[in-house]
Design a protein around this motif. Structure first.
Motif, PDB file in Angstrom:
ATOM      1  N   LYS A 178       3.294   2.098  13.893  1.00 38.53           N
ATOM      2  CA  LYS A 178       2.781   0.757  13.560  1.00 38.53           C
ATOM      3  C   LYS A 178       1.877   0.274  14.688  1.00 38.53           C
ATOM      4  O   LYS A 178       2.212  -0.636  15.448  1.00 38.53           O
ATOM      5  N   GLY A 223      -7.723   3.646   7.010  1.00 41.47           N
ATOM      6  CA  GLY A 223      -6.653   4.545   7.403  1.00 41.47           C
ATOM      7  C   GLY A 223      -7.214   5.869   7.849  1.00 41.47           C
ATOM      8  O   GLY A 223      -7.858   6.579   7.076  1.00 41.47           O
ATOM      9  N   THR A 267       4.059  -6.847   7.848  1.00 46.08           N
ATOM     10  CA  THR A 267       4.319  -5.794   8.833  1.00 46.08           C
ATOM     11  C   THR A 267       3.509  -6.049  10.093  1.00 46.08           C
ATOM     12  O   THR A 267       2.293  -6.270  10.018  1.00 46.08           O
ATOM     13  N   TYR A 290       1.755  -4.930  13.549  1.00 45.63           N
ATOM     14  CA  TYR A 290       1.149  -3.756  14.175  1.00 45.63           C
ATOM     15  C   TYR A 290       0.734  -4.106  15.597  1.00 45.63           C
ATOM     16  O   TYR A 290       0.061  -5.128  15.811  1.00 45.63           O
ATOM     17  N   LEU A 296      -6.001   1.846  11.104  1.00 43.16           N
ATOM     18  CA  LEU A 296      -4.576   2.153  11.135  1.00 43.16           C
ATOM     19  C   LEU A 296      -4.369   3.648  10.929  1.00 43.16           C
ATOM     20  O   LEU A 296      -5.255   4.332  10.376  1.00 43.16           O
ATOM     21  N   THR A 355       0.862   3.307   2.884  1.00 42.07           N
ATOM     22  CA  THR A 355       2.051   2.518   2.575  1.00 42.07           C
ATOM     23  C   THR A 355       1.679   1.083   2.215  1.00 42.07           C
ATOM     24  O   THR A 355       2.188   0.517   1.243  1.00 42.07           O
ATOM     25  N   LEU A 356       0.787   0.491   2.987  1.00 44.05           N
ATOM     26  CA  LEU A 356       0.372  -0.887   2.729  1.00 44.05           C
ATOM     27  C   LEU A 356      -0.264  -1.037   1.348  1.00 44.05           C
ATOM     28  O   LEU A 356      -0.014  -2.009   0.633  1.00 44.05           O
ATOM     29  N   ASP A 396       2.449   7.989  11.930  1.00 47.78           N
ATOM     30  CA  ASP A 396       3.030   6.943  11.088  1.00 47.78           C
ATOM     31  C   ASP A 396       3.505   5.766  11.932  1.00 47.78           C
ATOM     32  O   ASP A 396       4.451   5.063  11.543  1.00 47.78           O
ATOM     33  N   GLN A 420       0.226   4.735   7.383  1.00 46.40           N
ATOM     34  CA  GLN A 420       0.505   3.306   7.323  1.00 46.40           C
ATOM     35  C   GLN A 420      -0.401   2.614   6.316  1.00 46.40           C
ATOM     36  O   GLN A 420       0.036   1.738   5.565  1.00 46.40           O
TER      37      GLN A 420
END
Length: 487
Positions: free
Chosen positions: A205, A175, A230, A232, A251, A258-259, A203, A255
């Motif tokens: 995808k 990330g 999700t 992407y 990413l 969050t994952l 943020d 994101q």
């Protein structure tokens, strides 16, 4: 008069002068080559750091390992599948974990950036995705021949066939702070297809995929990548400069958080120092002012390097350094002895000069000046030979292998994509995971102005040492004693 004697002696004693100059040249050339190779080793270790953490990164900050016995309970990979009543059961699940199971608060990035000597600091989150994909197959009950049953019980027989077939695919996700892409592992890769992240995609995808992983999984720009349900959109393909990327998928930081269920968390802070000469001081400042962190520099990484790079570095810093000292000491000693011997052969000359009114200081200065010129000639030859040696090393660029983390804490989790990747099982795992790979580094031997200055200083020192031997011998001569001696 000084230069007259100087020219005459250099012509008359060409062989002796050449021996003195050659000895000094050998020692000085060896010092230049060893110094340049050592500088090349430092550059190679810097490239290792760049390949792991990105261009411009001088050090990284991670969460400190807890004291023994205080590590708490580590969350282990656990997969849970729903039972299906009818038919075969196809199952697929993604487990997303923070690398090393340890993370820092995102506010740590700002604290690091405020420290004295820090030019820039950027946070990133290293994540491991383990995908289990397969199916359960229902078995068939085969009744015993004759169809006999036990009294009051069900038919006897056995279940044949059935079972489970699952594929485990493990890959790494990084990330990145898309608003500040000047630091971090993504900078060690070049976008070869598509584009990189936009600052507005904090943020979004979207994903950038490493070229090797994209080829393995048949991914391309414009396609999609599904992680834990999700989707992407793939906006770019990146190729690592070192040939082995720091992550399979990149990413936006939000994101990735969050994952991995790691809101406002980062695993690594990538730091750029304001002055490369103050890296150790900046490291101490960060560790002092921000408790619970571990700061890693390229020098720290060098201590974990094994392979030919480590061997060559040890030879350059150990054997090479001492060999240079021994050769220089021998060259200085030979130069001093030859100069002293030359003075012995010039007893009548110096005795006559003293009888004509030359002071002992003037005679000593004459001898020291001649020796200094020999030293400068040797220095010029040594610099030439040393530069030639350094150029040859750079031209041939021997390849060295740097193996980091060999025998360390990372343990293989297995799986498909990113097959050689590792899952670190402890704090700082993100760094150790990346460091578990082998890198091929082309050795160079850069020669700096400091090295040239050192060579000149050694040449002058050699001349002065030789002149000191000879001058001391000449200053002890008395005119009457000197004139009675036969050359």
């Amino acid at each position: 008069m000084f230069f007259t004697y100087l020219r005459r002696e250099l012509r008359r004693r060409r062989k002796a002068a050449l021996v003195v100059a050659s000895g000094l040249a050998l020692g000085i050339a060896l010092v230049i080559v060893v110094s340049s190779v050592s500088a090349g080793m430092n550059q190679a270790q810097g490239k290792v750091l760049e390949s792991l953490y990105g261009l411009g990164t001088d050090m990284t900050v991670t969460k400190a390992a807890p004291p023994p016995g205080e590590g708490g309970t580590v969350r282990r990979p656990r997969f849970q599948f729903d039972a299906k009543e009818e038919g075969d059961g196809e199952q697929s699940q993604d487990l997303v974990m923070v690398e090393g199971f340890e993370a820092l608060a995102a506010s740590t990035v700002a604290k690091v950036a405020e420290q004295d000597g820090v030019a820039d600091a950027v946070g990133g989150l290293n994540v491991r995705v383990v995908k289990v994909d397969g199916e359960f197959r229902r078995g068939e009950f085969k009744q015993d021949s004759g169809g006999k049953t036990m009294r009051g019980g069900p038919p006897t027989g056995e279940v044949r066939g059935g079972g489970a077939d699952f594929d485990v695919n493990s890959y790494s996700v990084y990330g990145t702070d898309v608003a500040r892409q000047t630091l971090g592992p993504l900078t060690s890769s070049k976008i070869t297809s598509g584009r990189t992240f936009k600052e507005s995609e904090t943020d979004a995808k979207v994903a950038v995929v490493d070229s090797a992983y994209a080829k393995e999984q048949k991914l391309s720009v414009g396609g999609t990548l599904t992680i834990s349900g999700t989707k992407y959109g793939i906006i770019g393909i990146a190729t690592a400069d070192s040939g082995d990327a720091a992550a399979n998928v990149y990413l936006p930081l939000a994101q990735a958080q969050t994952l991995a269920d790691a809101k406002d968390k980062v695993t690594t802070v990538y730091v750029q120092a304001a002055d490369s000469q103050r890296i150790d001081g900046v490291k101490d400042t960060i560790q002092k002012n921000i408790p619970g962190t571990t700061v890693t520099t390229s020098a720290d990484l060098a201590q974990t390097v094994s392979g030919s790079l480590s061997t060559a570095s040890d030879l350059a810093s150990g054997v090479g350094k001492w060999l240079s000292i021994v050769v220089l000491a021998a060259a200085f000693l030979v130069a001093g002895l030859l100069t002293s011997a030359a003075v012995s052969r010039r007893v009548r000359e110096f005795g006559t000069l003293k009888a004509l009114g030359w002071k002992s200081r003037r005679v000593t200065g004459q001898v020291a000046g001649e020796a200094l010129v020999n030293g400068l000639i040797g220095g010029a030859l040594g610099i030439g030979v040393g530069l030639a040696g350094a150029w040859a090393i750079t031209a041939f660029s021997p390849t060295l292998t740097a193996q980091l983390g060999a025998g360390g804490g990372p343990q293989s989790l297995g799986g498909g994509g990113g097959g050689g990747r590792m899952l670190a099982g402890g704090p700082g795992g993100a760094a150790r995971e990346s460091a578990s790979k082998a890198l091929d580094i082309a050795l160079t031997a850069p020669v700096s102005l400091t090295t040239i200055g050192l060579a000149v200083a050694l040449a002058v020192a050699g001349g002065l040492i030789a002149g000191g031997f000879g001058g001391w011998r000449a200053s002890r001569l008395r005119p009457a004693d000197a004139l009675r001696r036969v050359e």
